[in-house]
Write a protein that holds these residues in place. Sequence first.
Motif, PDB file in Angstrom:
ATOM      1  N   ARG A 105      35.317  43.597  51.827  1.00 38.12           N
ATOM      2  CA  ARG A 105      36.395  43.339  51.228  1.00 38.12           C
ATOM      3  C   ARG A 105      37.919  43.414  51.730  1.00 38.12           C
ATOM      4  N   ILE A 106      38.727  41.851  51.276  1.00 37.26           N
ATOM      5  CA  ILE A 106      39.678  42.133  51.965  1.00 37.26           C
ATOM      6  C   ILE A 106      41.096  41.453  50.347  1.00 37.26           C
ATOM      7  N   THR A 107      40.280  41.961  49.723  1.00 37.83           N
ATOM      8  CA  THR A 107      40.948  42.154  48.431  1.00 37.83           C
ATOM      9  C   THR A 107      41.299  42.911  47.758  1.00 37.83           C
ATOM     10  N   SER A 108      41.536  43.872  46.465  1.00 33.65           N
ATOM     11  CA  SER A 108      41.197  44.548  45.885  1.00 33.65           C
ATOM     12  C   SER A 108      41.550  44.585  44.383  1.00 33.65           C
ATOM     13  N   ASN A 109      40.943  43.398  43.821  1.00 35.92           N
ATOM     14  CA  ASN A 109      40.847  42.760  42.391  1.00 35.92           C
ATOM     15  C   ASN A 109      40.293  43.219  41.362  1.00 35.92           C
ATOM     16  N   SER A 110      39.069  43.473  41.811  1.00 38.52           N
ATOM     17  CA  SER A 110      37.886  44.661  40.686  1.00 38.52           C
ATOM     18  C   SER A 110      38.241  45.839  41.493  1.00 38.52           C
ATOM     19  N   THR A 111      37.767  46.864  40.170  1.00 38.44           N
ATOM     20  CA  THR A 111      37.245  48.321  40.599  1.00 38.44           C
ATOM     21  C   THR A 111      36.541  48.673  41.767  1.00 38.44           C
ATOM     22  N   ASN A 112      35.099  47.194  41.249  1.00 32.98           N
ATOM     23  CA  ASN A 112      34.141  47.419  42.205  1.00 32.98           C
ATOM     24  C   ASN A 112      33.992  46.745  43.440  1.00 32.98           C
ATOM     25  N   ASN A 113      33.769  47.287  44.545  1.00 32.28           N
ATOM     26  CA  ASN A 113      33.850  46.684  45.534  1.00 32.28           C
ATOM     27  C   ASN A 113      32.385  46.572  45.506  1.00 32.28           C
ATOM     28  N   ILE A 114      31.854  44.831  45.882  1.00 30.08           N
ATOM     29  CA  ILE A 114      30.678  44.944  46.163  1.00 30.08           C
ATOM     30  C   ILE A 114      29.800  44.141  47.406  1.00 30.08           C
ATOM     31  N   ALA A 115      30.629  45.023  48.058  1.00 35.91           N
ATOM     32  CA  ALA A 115      30.558  44.250  50.005  1.00 35.91           C
ATOM     33  C   ALA A 115      29.556  44.805  50.381  1.00 35.91           C
ATOM     34  N   ASN A 116      28.493  45.327  49.880  1.00 34.76           N
ATOM     35  CA  ASN A 116      27.048  45.852  50.457  1.00 34.76           C
ATOM     36  C   ASN A 116      26.133  45.264  50.096  1.00 34.76           C
ATOM     37  N   GLN A 117      26.697  44.449  48.361  1.00 33.27           N
ATOM     38  CA  GLN A 117      26.024  43.664  48.195  1.00 33.27           C
ATOM     39  C   GLN A 117      25.045  42.769  49.030  1.00 33.27           C
ATOM     40  N   LEU A 118      26.221  42.248  50.011  1.00 33.62           N
ATOM     41  CA  LEU A 118      26.428  40.812  50.107  1.00 33.62           C
ATOM     42  C   LEU A 118      25.964  40.426  51.871  1.00 33.62           C
ATOM     43  N   LYS A 119      24.724  39.383  51.836  1.00 31.50           N
ATOM     44  CA  LYS A 119      24.636  39.186  53.106  1.00 31.50           C
ATOM     45  C   LYS A 119      24.445  37.767  53.726  1.00 31.50           C
ATOM     46  N   MET A 120      24.624  37.685  54.957  1.00 28.99           N
ATOM     47  CA  MET A 120      25.003  35.777  55.734  1.00 28.99           C
ATOM     48  C   MET A 120      23.487  36.257  56.841  1.00 28.99           C
ATOM     49  N   SER A 121      22.422  35.184  56.782  1.00 28.29           N
ATOM     50  CA  SER A 121      21.519  35.073  57.381  1.00 28.29           C
ATOM     51  C   SER A 121      22.229  34.237  58.264  1.00 28.29           C
ATOM     52  N   VAL A 122      22.326  34.301  60.081  1.00 20.51           N
ATOM     53  CA  VAL A 122      22.252  33.011  60.948  1.00 20.51           C
ATOM     54  C   VAL A 122      21.202  32.076  61.880  1.00 20.51           C
ATOM     55  N   LEU A 168      33.861  34.455  51.366  1.00 23.65           N
ATOM     56  CA  LEU A 168      33.124  34.539  50.705  1.00 23.65           C
ATOM     57  C   LEU A 168      34.434  34.260  49.606  1.00 23.65           C
ATOM     58  N   HIS A 169      33.815  33.776  48.674  1.00 25.34           N
ATOM     59  CA  HIS A 169      34.928  34.348  46.931  1.00 25.34           C
ATOM     60  C   HIS A 169      33.656  34.485  45.912  1.00 25.34           C
ATOM     61  N   VAL A 170      33.659  35.610  45.870  1.00 21.61           N
ATOM     62  CA  VAL A 170      32.655  36.074  44.459  1.00 21.61           C
ATOM     63  C   VAL A 170      33.833  36.160  43.419  1.00 21.61           C
ATOM     64  N   ARG A 171      33.206  35.619  42.096  1.00 16.63           N
ATOM     65  CA  ARG A 171      33.566  35.793  40.673  1.00 16.63           C
ATOM     66  C   ARG A 171      32.427  36.520  39.941  1.00 16.63           C
ATOM     67  N   SER A 172      33.531  36.617  39.031  1.00 17.98           N
ATOM     68  CA  SER A 172      32.377  37.459  37.831  1.00 17.98           C
ATOM     69  C   SER A 172      32.419  38.724  38.234  1.00 17.98           C
ATOM     70  N   ILE A 173      32.600  39.492  38.705  1.00 21.39           N
ATOM     71  CA  ILE A 173      32.744  41.054  39.336  1.00 21.39           C
ATOM     72  C   ILE A 173      32.821  41.842  37.620  1.00 21.39           C
ATOM     73  N   ALA A 174      31.999  42.321  37.661  1.00 20.74           N
ATOM     74  CA  ALA A 174      31.992  43.331  36.965  1.00 20.74           C
ATOM     75  C   ALA A 174      32.283  44.674  36.986  1.00 20.74           C
ATOM     76  N   SER A 175      33.183  44.907  36.032  1.00 20.62           N
ATOM     77  CA  SER A 175      34.228  46.229  36.594  1.00 20.62           C
ATOM     78  C   SER A 175      34.786  46.489  35.632  1.00 20.62           C
ATOM     79  N   GLU A 176      34.281  47.614  34.591  1.00 24.91           N
ATOM     80  CA  GLU A 176      34.716  48.568  33.231  1.00 24.91           C
ATOM     81  C   GLU A 176      34.879  47.735  32.404  1.00 24.91           C
ATOM     82  N   GLY A 177      34.426  47.108  32.564  1.00 23.17           N
ATOM     83  CA  GLY A 177      34.455  46.045  30.604  1.00 23.17           C
ATOM     84  C   GLY A 177      34.097  44.871  30.873  1.00 23.17           C
ATOM     85  N   CYS A 178      35.025  44.510  31.952  1.00 22.17           N
ATOM     86  CA  CYS A 178      36.178  43.272  32.078  1.00 22.17           C
ATOM     87  C   CYS A 178      35.114  42.717  33.171  1.00 22.17           C
ATOM     88  N   LYS A 179      34.128  41.542  33.327  1.00 19.47           N
ATOM     89  CA  LYS A 179      33.485  40.980  33.965  1.00 19.47           C
ATOM     90  C   LYS A 179      34.378  39.585  34.872  1.00 19.47           C
TER      91      LYS A 179
END
Length: 247
Positions: free
Chosen positions: A34-51, A187-198
């Motif tokens: 993650r390069i930003t910290s807008n969400s209280t939850n860092n979901i980086a470990n959920q994201l994968k890319m295969s080449v 990757l730009h990831v939206r709608s990240i659930a964090s402390e009641g805010c999605k």
Amino acid sequence: MKTINTASFLVALLVAFVFSANAYASSITLSFSRITSNSTNNIANQLKMSVSDQASAATLFGKTIASNEILFTFTNAVGNASNISEVYFDDDTTNHIFLSQTKIINSISGFTNFGSRLNPSNLPSGNSLANPFGATSGFGADVGNGGPSNGVNSNNDILGIVIKLKTGSAFNDVQSAFIHEKIRVGLHVRSIASEGCKDDSDSFVNDKPVDGGYPTPIPGAVWLFGSAFLAMMGVARKKQRLKTKLN
């Protein structure tokens, strides 16, 4: 003598099969940070890319691509609700080894609905990096106005993007470019659930391959062939010993 010749042939065939499997099937899997910290939850470990190269695209994903093309696939192992909405490519290699984006493959698994028009045109906050991320025009994918339901937002969703390489470039060049951070994917990831805010969103950039990337495992068929070969060798030896006793 016939038994020995047969065994020698089987050994040669097994070796050729194993080496051909390694030589012609290449794929690496990359994680993200993650390069930003807008969400209280860092979901980086959920994201994968295969080449993947041509052989691995067929083996791993059942997709046909040309020998000078690379298949990029994106997944989100959702534990925390989130939605990959935009994908960006930064090709900073000498003379740019990416020639063109051939196609977006939606719904390799699950459901996705991406288009090629990116908005915004660069990865949000990508310019703030020590090595600024600059999206290469003509490459990437965006859900547009489709909303979260069209992005990569479930464990089953797989988005594919096929990119054609310039003449003289190959999978190994792409792999090397990732290692030296001359090609990056954002990757730009939206709608990240964090402390009641999605409505939170964050940006992520791929990590460098570990140990140069992970080669595609040898298919199970190769090991089955090897097991069959060993069994046949055992039978052949028993027959040879029996024949010797009878003579």
